[in-house]
Design a protein around this motif. Structure first.
Motif: not given
Ligand SMILES: Cc1cc2nc3c(=O)[nH]c(=O)nc-3n(C[C@H](O)[C@H](O)[C@H](O)COP(=O)(O)O)c2cc1C
Length: 215
Positions: A98-100, A69-71, A102-107, A153-158, A16-19
């Motif tokens: 919807r994913q996009n 920088y992230y933005s 959410a990605v924009k929202y986090l940005t 939380t979300t793993l981010t590497t951008r 259940t660990m969604r981003a």
């Molecule tokens: C290596 C890696 C880098 C990621 N970098 C970002 C990031 O910079 N920004 C972001 O919003 N999500 C980032 N994510 C999250 C992924 O987009 C996310 O794990 C994927 O969309 C699956 O999401 P879900 O588990 O909610 O289905 C990253 C995930 C991984 C594994």
């Protein structure tokens, strides 16, 4: 059924660990961050070298500088990629949109997450296949711990596309690099079912291309 609850069940946590990209700005207690950091330090590392270093960032100025920088990277790379790529396995056009969103929202709100944990590795850059392999297990442990506590939380590497600039903002010394930023806060939404493709499509038996019985 809405699910924002903490769990000690690792199977429930993993499944259940969604981003969680929409986070409340409400404070997160130090003792919970401490638990997350401890989970990170329990991770394996190559040769048990434990060259990880964790930076806990709460300073709004530091977060804002990195968010710039992230933005910028959303505009330069991420946005165009979402606009031109197909949905991944287990998703569809609407979900991907919807994913996009959410990605924009986090940005836009990256810096508003009350706490960031920045996962760093000491010992120089490794351009080979094992790059990051001694830090990402710690990152995954921290993701799971965060989920277990009911935090998002979300793993981010951008940011690593501007790695030198961002590492300078964090004040990292030579030989230390940041590999991930975990923006942590109480989630606005719910944990829930993950979108992934069928397992059998990504598992082979014995040799590439041969079906694996059981998946
Ligand atoms: C290596 C890696 C880098 C990621 N970098 C970002 C990031 O910079 N920004 C972001 O919003 N999500 C980032 N994510 C999250 C992924 O987009 C996310 O794990 C994927 O969309 C699956 O999401 P879900 O588990 O909610 O289905 C990253 C995930 C991984 C594994």
């Amino acid at each position: 059924m809405p699910n924002q609850s903490p769990t000690d069940n690792i199977w429930e946590a993993m499944s259940t660990m969604r981003a969680m990209r929409r986070l409340k700005p409400d404070p997160v207690p130090d003792d919970l961050i401490q638990k997350i950091l401890q989970a990170g330090q329990w991770a394996p590392s190559g040769g048990n070298t434990q060259r990880w270093r964790f930076l806990v960032v709460r300073n709004p100025e530091v977060k804002k500088q990195v968010q710039a920088y992230y933005s910028r990277l959303y505009d330069e790379q991420v946005g165009p990629r979402y606009a031109s790529s197909a949905p991944p396995p287990g998703s569809d056009a609407a979900r991907y949109q919807r994913q996009n969103a959410a990605v924009k929202y986090l940005t836009d709100h990256y810096h508003e997450a009350p706490v960031w944990i920045v996962a760093c590795l000491e010992g120089g850059e490794n351009p080979g296949r094992t790059a990051g392999s001694s830090i990402y297990p710690a990152v995954e442990n921290m993701l799971l711990a965060t989920r277990a506590l009911g935090l998002g939380t979300t793993l981010t590497t951008r940011h690593t596309s501007y790695g030198k600039e961002v590492d300078a903002i964090f004040g990292l010394p030579p030989g230390v690099q940041s590999y991930a930023i975990l923006p942590i806060g109480w989630p606005m939404g719910n944990f829930g079912k993950l979108g992934r493709g069928p397992l059998r499509e990504v598992v082979y038996g014995d040799r590439w291309g041969q079906p694996y019985q059981g998946a």
